[in-house]
Design a protein around this motif. Structure first.
Motif, mmCIF file in Angstrom:
data_model
loop_
_atom_site.group_PDB
_atom_site.id
_atom_site.type_symbol
_atom_site.label_atom_id
_atom_site.label_comp_id
_atom_site.label_asym_id
_atom_site.label_seq_id
_atom_site.Cartn_x
_atom_site.Cartn_y
_atom_site.Cartn_z
ATOM 1 N N ILE A 50 37.626 38.673 70.891
ATOM 2 C CA ILE A 50 38.031 37.334 69.890
ATOM 3 C C ILE A 50 38.877 37.829 69.409
ATOM 4 O O ILE A 50 39.543 38.881 69.362
ATOM 5 N N ASN A 51 39.654 36.850 68.444
ATOM 6 C CA ASN A 51 40.799 37.528 67.431
ATOM 7 C C ASN A 51 40.456 37.960 66.162
ATOM 8 O O ASN A 51 39.352 37.551 65.801
ATOM 9 N N THR A 70 44.406 30.466 64.351
ATOM 10 C CA THR A 70 45.416 31.617 65.054
ATOM 11 C C THR A 70 46.395 30.242 64.498
ATOM 12 O O THR A 70 46.174 29.509 65.907
ATOM 13 N N ILE A 71 48.011 30.953 64.403
ATOM 14 C CA ILE A 71 48.782 30.157 64.776
ATOM 15 C C ILE A 71 50.420 30.574 65.839
ATOM 16 O O ILE A 71 50.078 32.329 65.287
ATOM 17 N N TYR A 72 50.552 29.879 66.640
ATOM 18 C CA TYR A 72 50.925 30.976 67.604
ATOM 19 C C TYR A 72 52.776 30.743 67.028
ATOM 20 O O TYR A 72 53.239 29.247 67.272
ATOM 21 N N GLU A 99 61.195 38.275 74.161
ATOM 22 C CA GLU A 99 60.618 36.921 73.655
ATOM 23 C C GLU A 99 59.075 36.359 74.272
ATOM 24 O O GLU A 99 58.885 36.230 75.469
ATOM 25 N N HIS A 100 57.833 36.531 73.180
ATOM 26 C CA HIS A 100 57.234 36.150 73.334
ATOM 27 C C HIS A 100 56.244 35.455 72.548
ATOM 28 O O HIS A 100 56.360 35.116 71.442
ATOM 29 N N ASN A 101 55.188 34.577 72.755
ATOM 30 C CA ASN A 101 53.705 34.559 71.182
ATOM 31 C C ASN A 101 53.430 35.062 70.960
ATOM 32 O O ASN A 101 52.659 35.810 71.434
ATOM 33 N N VAL A 102 53.046 35.298 69.861
ATOM 34 C CA VAL A 102 52.102 36.565 69.437
ATOM 35 C C VAL A 102 51.620 35.537 67.920
ATOM 36 O O VAL A 102 51.870 34.602 67.509
ATOM 37 N N GLY A 103 50.613 35.623 68.249
ATOM 38 C CA GLY A 103 48.931 34.857 67.003
ATOM 39 C C GLY A 103 49.481 35.071 65.763
ATOM 40 O O GLY A 103 48.908 37.369 65.520
ATOM 41 N N HIS A 104 49.260 34.601 64.968
ATOM 42 C CA HIS A 104 49.115 34.726 63.310
ATOM 43 C C HIS A 104 48.481 34.211 62.561
ATOM 44 O O HIS A 104 47.008 33.011 63.018
ATOM 45 N N CYS A 105 47.064 34.750 61.757
ATOM 46 C CA CYS A 105 46.069 34.526 60.716
ATOM 47 C C CYS A 105 46.629 33.757 60.362
ATOM 48 O O CYS A 105 47.998 34.169 59.148
#
Length: 885
Positions: free
Chosen positions: A178-179, A193-195, A342-348
């Protein structure tokens, strides 16, 4: 009652909007009474969070809904626009925790019961704020039916669905990836979750082969997860590693043995073609782990620190551990290289903390069986997406759907109705709390977690109408007609509502999904707190009024597309409101109220002129086109057509065309003009009402009408008999001629007071008749001293100015347009002034002292002036020579 002369000189939105909205509410116009003889039309509002404040996205979303509901109400449907709010678990909990922190307390200091009391207090104080803000926008919701996702009825629906799905085996408890937000300390959904693209690194690490000098090189962006690796995977078709499959590797830093396995998931072309498998901290690795029955050690605590399985790194924050691990790998010569990446990172979404994918025991909904009927209902056309292109996105998500994690480690929300026996471990799922374990009689403890907010909002279209009870509202208003929402939550909310409805109602939740884009700033950037470019709709309403904001949000807007916000556009639509007001005031001040109100068309139909028949026919066409646009959800196009008709055809043309009759002595033609003005103004206000409800209501109440309010008046209907294409063509021919004459006069700077003969040369019988009938209009609108119609160019003065229109040529004698002596005198003065200015500029530019000292920008400015003055002078010379000839 004759209110026509009491209309204010100017329209001031602040003095009108609150008064009218209060009156609408008192009259109950927004509250439908179920009528089985009427067709229902229902919209449920996408419930805003109780923590929210009105932003431009809300304003647009609700303007669209209000336009649709006001339009259908006027068409005679039994309309329900059902409002409400969402309890927003994470967002609200964050607000309460923040408030407690200022008091030096945590939620655990209060305990669950006291904490929930505080949360409800907060909801009662602030929860209705955004709905009150929506009222300022003019939203015509039925506030008597307002709902809240945590109210008694919606909560009962949530528990009912949970128990039903559990009993069918569609809800289960298990370990899945899960996130996880280490700051909020809860699992979060994909939509929370914002990427973002972030700069990071690929660390290339050696994984030694046991009892060998060989090693496999692995690349990772999260070195701290090495602590939880349980295998290295390679593709079965990769010859580079075939000899190592089945061998054992020594896990760097941990000295634990892990196997080399083969799995189709591995991309041979990416990186080194070998992938470290950390089943408890990566969703893809978890699937690999399940296929190969690998151990799944979780190496992070809930707060993002390393747990006891992390050896010497225990207790370190994940990022501190990362630094230490990289340093240790380097010292042990296991770090091959570091590459930027560079890559996509998820943020709350709530606290911006980087989320961690991790293995956790949670409650899940089994999605595949629920997705199938939800796909079918869209495929067979029972639910239609507007625009249709979004259907593909829906299919893509639903056909590849994963099980949905529905449990949250929060206190504010619907508590999961699962009870655990403290003695024998029995799990009981029930809507009501059982007294004791049915298996052993032992003491029960309820699950501490709450449900994902989206679980309750997925039931919104039917839970708000009374389900699971078989209420009259549910029977009559369900399924709803249209859902209006942004493209960003198709998967997360729209899809969940569809499969929830198909499972629980066996019927689609709505027939259309109208998708809109987002509002960007004038530079095309997304509005955000970080950029500081957000615009408060209430500020716009305060400055320009709700109608100008609404019209701005819909004009030029097309389904599914983003739009930019420009203050200039709002101001332009505020000017439009003023134009409407001034035109309406003119009509009302020239209206014999009682005579027009009591008149029947047969009294004045014989006195209708070409202009009257033209505007009646044009209005009729606009009614037809606008209604068709509305049916197709082309609200922006409909708005533009009403705007063009009102501004150009009604205000700029028709009002000017009828003025002589209003001021004349012929009572029959005066009545025909007044009645037509009144009917067209009233009808146009009705067309405009869904878009600009306040100004249209204020004007409508001053006009003679059979309804007490425009809100409950009838939407204009197309009348085939009123369509007179021949009259339209004839009048448009007159307008084309007048427009041509006015353009020529404007180009020649001829003042309106200077009259000129208009000689119309045409052999076309229809054009002759049209011009003949429109003589009066030429005199008033084209400053014509007289209109002469002839078949040939015979007798036309030499040098007459010509205007070409389709089917005719119009000539204006030059001496009528210009006083030659005065014009030559004026042109010579202008020539002298320009020559002096040109001489001055040339002098400057030939002065070496000026060129040497002046900044380059100043020199360029003078050169631009020189060019401009020379061009102006050349035109003056041409004009003088032309007049002398």
């Amino acid at each position: 009652m004759d209110e026509s002369k009491n209309i204010a000189k100017t329209y001031v939105p602040k003095q009108v909007e609150e008064r009218l909205y209060k009156n609408w509410m008192e009259k109950g116009y927004f509250t439908p009474v179920i009528d089985k003889n009427k067709e229902p039309y229902t919209i449920v509002i996408p419930p805003p969070n109780i923590t929210g404040q009105l932003h431009m996205g809300h304003a647009m979303d609700n303007t669209i809904q209000d336009i649709l509901i006001r339009w259908r109400r006027m068409q005679g449907y039994c309309t329900l626009w059902l409002p409400g709010t969402d309890h927003a678990s994470i967002a609200t909990e964050a607000k309460i925790v923040e408030t407690l922190a200022k008091e030096g307390k945590t939620k655990y200091d209060l305990g669950r019961e006291k904490y929930l009391e505080r949360a409800w207090d907060w909801k009662h104080e602030y929860g209705g704020r955004i709905l009150n803000q929506l009222k300022k926008l003019g939203s015509s919701c039925d506030w008597t039916r307002e709902r809240f996702t945590l109210d008694e009825g919606c909560s009962d629906a949530v528990l009912e669905v949970f128990v039903r799905l559990y009993e069918k085996g569609l809800i289960y408890r298990g370990e899945r990836i899960i996130n996880w937000c280490p700051k909020c300390k809860t699992s979060i959904s994909d939509i929370e979750t914002i990427y973002d693209t972030a700069k990071g690194h690929f660390w290339h690490v050696k994984y030694p082969v046991k009892d060998s000098d060989e090693y496999i090189e692995i690349a990772t962006t999260r070195p701290e997860t090495i602590l939880g690796d349980t295998a290295v995977a390679v593709n079965p078709n990769d010859d580079r590693y075939r000899h190592l499959v089945g061998k054992t590797l020594i896990l760097p830093l941990m000295n634990r043995e892990i196997p080399v396995i083969e799995d189709e998931y591995v991309d041979m072309e990416f990186g080194t073609g070998a992938v470290k498998i950390t089943p408890a901290h990566d969703p893809n690795d978890f699937e690999v782990g399940m296929r190969h029955n690998l151990p799944m050690p979780r190496i992070l605590n809930d707060d993002g620190t390393i747990n006891s399985l992390g050896g010497k790194y225990k207790g370190l924050d994940r990022y501190e551990a990362r630094k230490q691990i990289v340093k240790d790998l380097e010292e042990q010569e296991l770090l091959v290289k570091t590459k930027e990446h560079e890559h996509n990172v998820g943020h709350c979404q709530r606290c911006s903390t980087t989320i961690e994918p991790l293995l956790s025991k949670q409650w899940f909904v089994k999605m595949k069986p629920l997705a199938e009927p939800a796909i079918e209902v869209v495929r067979d056309g029972r639910v239609k997406f507007v625009p249709e292109r979004f259907t593909k996105i829906y299919y893509n998500w639903m056909e590849n759907i994963q099980d949905w994690c529905i449990s949250r480690q929060l206190w504010w929300g619907h508590r999961i109705p699962a009870y655990y026996c403290e003695d024998c471990g029995e799990v009981i799922v029930s809507k009501t709390a059982p007294g004791s374990c049915k298996k052993c009689g032992g003491k029960l403890k309820q699950d501490e977690d709450t449900l994902d907010t989206w679980f309750s909002s997925a039931l919104w279209p039917f839970s708000t109408l009374g389900w699971p009870e078989k209420t009259e509202d549910l029977e009559y208003f369900y399924p709803t007609s249209v859902l209006v929402t942004g493209y960003d939550i198709i998967f997360f909310w729209v899809a969940r509502m569809i499969f929830s409805a198909m499972e629980n109602m066996q019927e689609e939740p709505f027939r259309h999904v109208l998708i809109h884009g987002i509002i960007r700033d004038s530079e095309g950037r997304k509005m955000s707190k970080s950029l500081g470019n957000g615009i408060d709709p209430l500020d716009v309403i305060d400055k320009y009024g709700a109608d100008a904001l609404r019209f701005n949000l819909i004009s030029g807007n097309s389904p599914g597309n983003d739009m930019r916000f420009f203050w200039e556009k709002v101001e332009a639509y505020s000017n439009f409101a003023n134009k409407i007001w001034n035109a309406s005031r003119f009509v009302l001040m020239n209206l014999d109220y009682d005579r027009v109100k009591n008149a029947v068309p047969s009294e004045y139909s014989s006195s209708l002129t070409a202009a009257d028949k033209w505007i009646i026919s044009r209005f009729n066409t606009v009614v037809k086109e606008v209604t068709e646009n509305m049916e197709k959800f082309e609200l922006g196009i409909a708005a533009q057509k009403i705007y063009d008709f009102m501004w150009s055809e009604f205000c700029d043309w028709y009002i000017e065309l009828v003025k002589p009759r209003l001021y004349g002595d012929d009572e029959e033609t005066k009545l025909a003009a007044q009645a037509t003005l009144c009917d067209i103004l009233k009808g146009t206000m009705q067309l405009l009402h869904p878009f600009m409800p306040f100004i249209t209501e204020e004007i409508y109440r001053h006009l003679p009408s059979e309804y007490e309010s425009i809100v409950i008046s009838r939407w204009p209907e197309y009348n085939g008999q009123a369509y007179q294409p021949e009259e339209e063509r004839r009048m448009e021919k007159v307008m084309e001629a007048i427009r041509g004459i006015r353009n020529v006069r404007a180009e020649m700077n001829v003042v309106p007071s200077r009259k000129a003969k208009a000689i119309v040369v045409t052999a076309d019988k229809d054009v002759k008749e049209a011009i003949e009938e429109g003589r009066l209009y030429f005199e008033r609108l084209a400053s014509a001293s007289e209109v002469v119609i002839q078949d040939s160019k015979e007798g036309i003065p030499e040098g007459a100015v010509s205007v070409l229109i389709n089917g005719a040529e119009i000539y204006l004698p030059l001496e009528d347009l210009i006083d030659f002596e005065k014009e030559l005198e004026r042109l010579n003065k202008e020539k002298d002034n320009l020559e002096k200015e040109l001489q001055r500029v040339k002098g400057k530019l030939s002065n070496q002292g000026f060129i040497g000292k002046a900044p380059q920008s100043v020199i360029e400015e003078e050169r631009t002036k020189e060019k401009k003055y020379q061009e102006m002078l050349n035109k003056i010379y041409e004009r003088i020579n032309s007049l002398k000839k």
